[in-house]
Scaffold this active site. Structure first.
Site, PDB file in Angstrom:
ATOM      1  N   LEU A 180      11.669 -20.268  -3.574  1.00  0.00           N
ATOM      2  CA  LEU A 180      10.524 -19.496  -3.101  1.00  0.00           C
ATOM      3  C   LEU A 180       9.330 -19.642  -4.042  1.00  0.00           C
ATOM      4  CD1 LEU A 180       9.372 -17.040  -1.297  1.00  0.00           C
ATOM      5  CD2 LEU A 180      10.263 -15.598  -3.133  1.00  0.00           C
ATOM      6  N   THR A 200     -10.270  -6.980  -6.501  1.00  0.00           N
ATOM      7  CA  THR A 200     -11.513  -6.896  -7.259  1.00  0.00           C
ATOM      8  C   THR A 200     -12.081  -5.486  -7.205  1.00  0.00           C
ATOM      9  OG1 THR A 200     -12.645  -7.732  -5.274  1.00  0.00           O
ATOM     10  CG2 THR A 200     -12.143  -9.327  -7.004  1.00  0.00           C
ATOM     11  N   ASP A 219       0.826  -1.198   0.000  1.00  0.00           N
ATOM     12  CA  ASP A 219       0.000   0.000   0.000  1.00  0.00           C
ATOM     13  C   ASP A 219       0.870   1.261   0.000  1.00  0.00           C
ATOM     14  OD1 ASP A 219      -2.311   1.470   0.016  1.00  0.00           O
ATOM     15  OD2 ASP A 219      -2.748   1.158   2.134  1.00  0.00           O
ATOM     16  N   HIS A 239       3.366   3.519  -9.087  1.00  0.00           N
ATOM     17  CA  HIS A 239       3.149   2.090  -9.327  1.00  0.00           C
ATOM     18  C   HIS A 239       4.406   1.442  -9.922  1.00  0.00           C
ATOM     19  CE1 HIS A 239      -0.985   2.254  -8.190  1.00  0.00           C
ATOM     20  NE2 HIS A 239      -1.336   3.070  -9.171  1.00  0.00           N
ATOM     21  N   ARG A 263       1.649  -4.908   6.181  1.00  0.00           N
ATOM     22  CA  ARG A 263       0.950  -3.877   5.404  1.00  0.00           C
ATOM     23  C   ARG A 263       1.698  -2.564   5.551  1.00  0.00           C
ATOM     24  NH1 ARG A 263      -5.309  -2.632   4.015  1.00  0.00           N
ATOM     25  NH2 ARG A 263      -4.868  -0.813   2.721  1.00  0.00           N
ATOM     26  N   SER A 268      -8.572  -5.200   4.056  1.00  0.00           N
ATOM     27  CA  SER A 268      -9.004  -4.853   2.695  1.00  0.00           C
ATOM     28  C   SER A 268      -9.377  -6.075   1.853  1.00  0.00           C
ATOM     29  CB  SER A 268      -7.925  -4.022   1.988  1.00  0.00           C
ATOM     30  OG  SER A 268      -7.710  -2.807   2.661  1.00  0.00           O
TER      31      SER A 268
END
Length: 240
Positions: free
Chosen positions: A128, A63, A17, A34, A185, A193
């Site tokens: 991983l 979503t 976030d 982003h 977070r 969320s």
């Protein structure tokens, strides 16, 4: 920060976030936030693999994210296309297996194919497991799981008395994976969320004010140190 006496969590989940707020703070376009977030993610995958984390699950596109502006969603889709190509190389270099969770049919055909290629070409890797939640929402996941259970019941493949927590888990997108030990977070928010609601039942939560593009190995190690400081108890007894 990490020493040999510390227990490395087997499965770490991250809600990444703060990309937009990072961009605003740096007075740059939101899309650049982003992009910086993707670069942070690349490094985090490598750091997690080197630390010995077995599963890393990140919340990449929910979503609810379709409600963002058409311009931002379009930019994110282009970023996914670019990143999917880069991720394939990163995964092969670091022996990483890639897995996607979420309902992918809403994406453009070329992006669905790129996701499928990532999974196919990394499925034999033994390091991983990097899990990316795309077009994912936990409530949607459970509804889809319920529909499959009802269909199996109608066909006689599942009896009501056979439904257990494990059977239910096997119908979820995360089937075959251990539940997260640690959730991180970023950006100071302290809510889930709609992310992995079933799977996070006994997970330790770590919240940091750091925006995702500024997250680094030091911050990951701080979260692991916090995890090690927790007295994890289940049913009144210490975790084995």
């Amino acid at each position: 920060m990490i020493d040999e006496t510390m227990k490395i969590p087997q499965h770490v989940a991250i809600i990444m976030d703060g990309n937009g707020r990072w961009a605003k703070a740096h007075k740059v376009p939101r899309q650049l936030g982003h992009k910086e977030g993707c670069q942070t993610l690349e490094q985090t995958v490598e750091d997690a693999a080197r630390l010995g984390i077995k599963y890393l699950t990140v919340y990449a596109f929910s979503t609810e994210n379709w409600k963002r502006s058409e311009e931002e969603v379009s930019a994110l889709m282009q970023l996914f296309r670019f990143y999917a190509k880069r991720l394939l190389g990163i995964a092969k270099t670091n022996n990483v297996r890639v897995r996607m969770i979420g309902e992918r049919s809403r994406f453009a055909p070329d992006l669905v194919e790129a996701i499928g290629r990532l999974e196919r070409e990394t499925q034999q890797n033994t390091g991983l497991t990097f899990v990316i939640a795309v077009n994912y929402g936990s409530r949607d996941e459970m509804v889809r799981a319920g529909r499959r259970m009802l269909a199996d019941a109608a066909e006689g493949r599942l009896k009501p008395e056979e439904l257990t927590e494990q059977v239910f888990s096997d119908y979820l997108d995360t089937a075959g994976m251990p539940d997260p030990d640690l959730l991180i977070r970023t950006s100071g928010e302290e809510r889930l969320s709609n992310f992995l609601l079933w799977q996070l039942a006994y997970t330790e939560f770590y919240f940091t004010d750091i925006y995702w593009p500024d997250f680094n190995k030091e911050e990951l190690e701080k979260a692991i140190a916090y995890y090690n400081g927790r007295d994890r108890r289940f049913g009144g007894r210490n975790e084995a």
